[in-house]
Scaffold this motif. Sequence first.
Motif, short mmCIF file in Angstrom:
data_model
loop_
_atom_site.label_atom_id
_atom_site.label_comp_id
_atom_site.label_asym_id
_atom_site.label_seq_id
_atom_site.Cartn_x
_atom_site.Cartn_y
_atom_site.Cartn_z
N GLY A 51 1.72 4.75 -3.90
CA GLY A 51 2.53 3.57 -3.13
C GLY A 51 1.03 3.16 -2.20
O GLY A 51 1.70 2.53 -1.65
N VAL A 52 -0.17 3.16 -2.45
CA VAL A 52 -1.19 2.40 -2.05
C VAL A 52 -1.49 0.97 -2.22
O VAL A 52 -1.70 0.37 -1.54
N LEU A 71 -1.50 -13.95 -8.96
CA LEU A 71 -1.46 -12.48 -8.77
C LEU A 71 -1.70 -12.01 -7.40
O LEU A 71 -2.47 -12.21 -7.03
N TYR A 72 -0.57 -10.61 -7.05
CA TYR A 72 -0.95 -10.61 -5.97
C TYR A 72 -1.18 -9.38 -5.69
O TYR A 72 -0.90 -8.19 -6.04
N CYS A 73 -2.36 -8.48 -4.98
CA CYS A 73 -2.63 -7.07 -4.84
C CYS A 73 -2.96 -6.69 -3.28
O CYS A 73 -3.61 -7.46 -2.50
N THR A 74 -1.24 -6.41 -2.92
CA THR A 74 -1.25 -5.67 -1.45
C THR A 74 -1.00 -4.10 -1.32
O THR A 74 -0.49 -3.34 -1.67
N PRO A 75 -2.13 -4.09 -0.12
CA PRO A 75 -2.99 -2.77 0.00
C PRO A 75 -1.44 -1.86 0.75
O PRO A 75 -0.24 -3.19 1.40
N THR A 76 -0.84 -0.94 1.08
CA THR A 76 0.53 -0.43 1.84
C THR A 76 -0.01 -0.44 3.34
O THR A 76 -1.19 -0.39 3.99
N THR A 77 0.42 -0.15 4.44
CA THR A 77 0.08 -0.53 5.95
C THR A 77 -0.25 1.08 5.95
O THR A 77 -1.25 1.12 6.90
N ASN A 78 -0.45 2.09 5.35
CA ASN A 78 -1.07 2.96 5.47
C ASN A 78 -2.50 3.26 4.52
O ASN A 78 -3.42 4.07 5.30
N ALA A 79 -2.66 2.43 4.41
CA ALA A 79 -3.82 2.32 3.74
C ALA A 79 -4.60 1.28 4.24
O ALA A 79 -6.27 1.27 4.25
N THR A 80 -4.41 0.30 4.66
CA THR A 80 -5.02 -1.07 5.29
C THR A 80 -6.27 -0.25 6.50
O THR A 80 -7.39 -1.52 6.43
N ASP A 81 -6.14 0.72 7.32
CA ASP A 81 -7.03 1.15 8.01
C ASP A 81 -8.73 1.79 7.59
O ASP A 81 -9.43 2.28 8.22
N TYR A 133 -4.26 -7.04 -15.92
CA TYR A 133 -4.96 -7.16 -15.18
C TYR A 133 -5.19 -6.03 -13.85
O TYR A 133 -4.10 -5.57 -13.70
N VAL A 134 -6.16 -5.30 -13.54
CA VAL A 134 -5.94 -4.48 -12.56
C VAL A 134 -6.73 -5.26 -11.35
O VAL A 134 -7.21 -5.30 -10.89
N CYS A 135 -6.05 -4.60 -10.17
CA CYS A 135 -6.57 -4.26 -9.12
C CYS A 135 -7.02 -3.03 -8.81
O CYS A 135 -6.70 -1.83 -8.14
N SER A 136 -7.91 -2.96 -7.86
CA SER A 136 -9.13 -2.03 -7.43
C SER A 136 -9.04 -2.03 -6.36
O SER A 136 -9.75 -2.85 -5.71
N PHE A 141 -12.90 6.90 2.24
CA PHE A 141 -13.10 8.43 1.53
C PHE A 141 -13.49 8.20 0.38
O PHE A 141 -13.63 9.37 0.15
N SER A 142 -14.27 7.53 -0.23
CA SER A 142 -14.97 7.39 -1.29
C SER A 142 -13.90 7.58 -2.36
O SER A 142 -14.31 7.83 -3.67
N LEU A 143 -12.71 7.24 -2.37
CA LEU A 143 -11.53 7.46 -3.34
C LEU A 143 -10.68 5.88 -3.63
O LEU A 143 -10.59 5.08 -2.74
N THR A 144 -10.99 5.30 -5.39
CA THR A 144 -10.71 4.32 -5.65
C THR A 144 -9.57 4.35 -6.22
O THR A 144 -8.86 5.16 -6.96
N CYS A 145 -8.82 3.30 -5.57
CA CYS A 145 -6.37 3.43 -5.72
C CYS A 145 -6.20 1.86 -7.05
O CYS A 145 -7.16 1.28 -6.97
N ARG A 146 -5.91 2.56 -7.92
CA ARG A 146 -5.80 1.29 -9.16
C ARG A 146 -4.31 0.66 -9.23
O ARG A 146 -3.75 1.83 -9.39
N ALA A 147 -4.27 -0.49 -9.47
CA ALA A 147 -2.69 -0.67 -10.23
C ALA A 147 -2.81 -1.53 -10.87
O ALA A 147 -4.10 -3.03 -10.31
#
Length: 209
Positions: A51-52, A71-81, A133-136, A141-147
């Motif tokens: 859900g990030v 194409l849009y890649c938008t992080p959730t509010t929980n991840a923006t900081d 197309y992949v957004c990373s 904290f050194s974690l990469t999320c992809r969608a």
Amino acid sequence: PAACSNYHYSCSRSRIMATSGVALPLKNFLRLCCLTWTLHVAVATSDQCEGVLLVSASPSNVVQYGDRVLLYCTPTTNATDTIDAVSWTKDSSYVILPAGESSSNPCHCTSAINGSSSSVFLNVTDSTDVGTYVCSLQLSFSLTCRASIQILTAVPPVLSAVGSTNWTANQGSTVTFSVSLTNPGTPLASVVWSKNGVPLSNTSNMVVT
């Protein structure tokens, strides 16, 4: 030191938090404990990616040559900081660069970053623009999320009649009309029967399958 021996520590950015709830600046903790005691660091897991990221295409991910797509890649509010970097790739390996650096891009496209969000402007010209197309999202904290989102070429469906298309029927007789959807196309097509522009449905004297 005895002060370090009974705590389990987790790392958050520049501070150390002990299970007792005592927060120590990182430099002070390292000076106090790191030479003689093991630091237990909390490791981020893949569950944190759920859900990030929200990835979408406008107006659609099903395209025809000549279309322009965002194409849009938008992080959730929980991840923006916790975001360190956002990037786009195509077909898992080719990096999409912004305007001015896009001569080597794997498509007729450019990327752009607006704060914590990122987008790709795609000018659909030929088959090189179709694909995944992949957004990373690189978190602090050194974690990469992809969608990912897949860009597909619109393909019209192929529908043909089976048997005769002209019937002469007597009252009380049974007539069957059949068609074959030999290619459902992209996006997937569905078959709807109608009479004089009105969709048909099952009745006591008609069955639609």
